[in-house]
Design an enzyme around this catalytic site. Sequence first.
Site, PDB file in Angstrom:
ATOM      1  N   LYS A  52       0.718  -1.430  -0.025  1.00  0.00           N
ATOM      2  CA  LYS A  52      -0.111   0.041   0.110  1.00  0.00           C
ATOM      3  C   LYS A  52       0.748   1.401   0.060  1.00  0.00           C
ATOM      4  O   LYS A  52       0.620   2.415  -0.753  1.00  0.00           O
ATOM      5  CB  LYS A  52      -1.041  -0.002   1.070  1.00  0.00           C
ATOM      6  CG  LYS A  52      -1.942  -1.087   1.160  1.00  0.00           C
ATOM      7  CD  LYS A  52      -2.878  -1.153   2.321  1.00  0.00           C
ATOM      8  CE  LYS A  52      -3.927  -2.281   2.043  1.00  0.00           C
ATOM      9  NZ  LYS A  52      -4.821  -2.570   3.152  1.00  0.00           N
ATOM     10  N   GLN A  96      -4.428  -0.910   9.755  1.00  0.00           N
ATOM     11  CA  GLN A  96      -4.611  -2.238   9.109  1.00  0.00           C
ATOM     12  C   GLN A  96      -5.198  -3.357  10.096  1.00  0.00           C
ATOM     13  O   GLN A  96      -5.053  -3.389  11.341  1.00  0.00           O
ATOM     14  CB  GLN A  96      -3.300  -2.769   8.697  1.00  0.00           C
ATOM     15  CG  GLN A  96      -3.086  -4.106   7.942  1.00  0.00           C
ATOM     16  CD  GLN A  96      -3.880  -4.157   6.533  1.00  0.00           C
ATOM     17  OE1 GLN A  96      -3.899  -2.998   5.971  1.00  0.00           O
ATOM     18  NE2 GLN A  96      -4.097  -5.256   6.238  1.00  0.00           N
ATOM     19  N   ASP A 119     -10.951   3.288   4.115  1.00  0.00           N
ATOM     20  CA  ASP A 119     -11.186   1.972   3.940  1.00  0.00           C
ATOM     21  C   ASP A 119     -12.716   1.655   3.868  1.00  0.00           C
ATOM     22  O   ASP A 119     -13.444   0.591   3.567  1.00  0.00           O
ATOM     23  CB  ASP A 119     -10.670   1.256   5.304  1.00  0.00           C
ATOM     24  CG  ASP A 119      -9.515   0.353   5.381  1.00  0.00           C
ATOM     25  OD1 ASP A 119      -9.231  -0.292   4.228  1.00  0.00           O
ATOM     26  OD2 ASP A 119      -8.826   0.574   6.087  1.00  0.00           O
TER      27      ASP A 119
HETATM   28  N1  GUN Z   1      -7.066  -6.375   6.340  1.00  0.00           N
HETATM   29  C1  GUN Z   1      -7.546  -7.066   5.122  1.00  0.00           C
HETATM   30  N2  GUN Z   1      -8.034  -6.336   4.214  1.00  0.00           N
HETATM   31  C2  GUN Z   1      -7.808  -5.169   4.713  1.00  0.00           C
HETATM   32  C3  GUN Z   1      -8.423  -3.816   4.107  1.00  0.00           C
HETATM   33  O1  GUN Z   1      -9.113  -3.722   3.245  1.00  0.00           O
HETATM   34  N3  GUN Z   1      -8.401  -2.927   5.064  1.00  0.00           N
HETATM   35  C4  GUN Z   1      -7.744  -2.869   6.381  1.00  0.00           C
HETATM   36  N4  GUN Z   1      -7.692  -1.701   6.984  1.00  0.00           N
HETATM   37  N5  GUN Z   1      -7.236  -4.170   6.830  1.00  0.00           N
HETATM   38  C5  GUN Z   1      -7.516  -5.118   6.033  1.00  0.00           C
END
Ligand code: GUN
Length: 306
Positions: A52, A96, A119
């Site tokens: 990311k 996350q 998100d």
């Molecule tokens: N953990 C797995 N997928 C995601 C996501 O799309 N966003 C976040 N913040 N955590 C995750």
Amino acid sequence: MATIIDGNRIRDEIKAELKPRVARLASSKRPPGLSVVLVGSHAASEVYVRNKVKTALELGICSEKITPPESITTEELLAIVDELNGRDEVDGILVQLPLPKQVDTKRILLAVAPEKDVDGFHPYNVGCLVAALPAPRACTPAGIIQLLKRYEIPIAGKRAVVVGRSDIVGKPTALMLLHEHATVTICHSKTVNLPAVCREADILVAAMGRPALITGEYIKPGATVIDVGTNSLTSRGEIARIFRDSAEKLAAFDKKGSVLVGDLDPVDVAERSGAYTPVPGGVGPLTIAMLMVNTVESAERRLGVC
Ligand code: GUN
């Protein structure tokens, strides 16, 4: 022969579309800013977060990674989120998941300012999704819709079945398919006769995190199948069974100690579907691409550049 839906190609297309928007922001105001919080050392999360931050930097988005220890308390993490909420140059905040057991995840997600919630997990933004109002959308479900649209796979009037009812993928994907006028069914662990329900699907989305559970008998011939699963296999016997003794996969296992598989049986899906997303290289790249879209849109909104 089934069409392989190439997530890497669509990700690159979306990134190319974002570049001039980032450049416009950078030259007229400032670059977009994304802060990613990664608590502790969860191996898969570390890989996701690294990708990311890397993608953001490639696009010219200012990106920082905040890495509090595994032992953090809810109150301490709330203080970090609060500080990010207050920083003007931060357009997007991503915490996350999963978080350590002692942290109250719902309180953390509720604390992220909805306008910085790239998100799309804040209950306010989830409510906007339900009501079909503009707001940041969850990245993986939004990516799935992009894959279907950019491959010109019709959605309106089609039967869509989503297997998995998570807040992150299953529920928002079902709502987005509904907004595209599909007739949607959500299945879960208590669904009776899952294969028969799945076989009704013109569009089947597998998002339950069970390696290769969806075999040929679940797939209507010619259906479009979207595989959200990313399961790491570490048993040579299981890899041999699932990939039908593929020399390539066994060699990959011998080299790396693990092989990725989705929620779909990789051999059956290639044989029976009309189009499918591979693992890796299908849905995964879109999650990051849509995070970038949400971050750029947040910056444009906050800076009045639209
Ligand atoms: N953990 C797995 N997928 C995601 C996501 O799309 N966003 C976040 N913040 N955590 C995750």
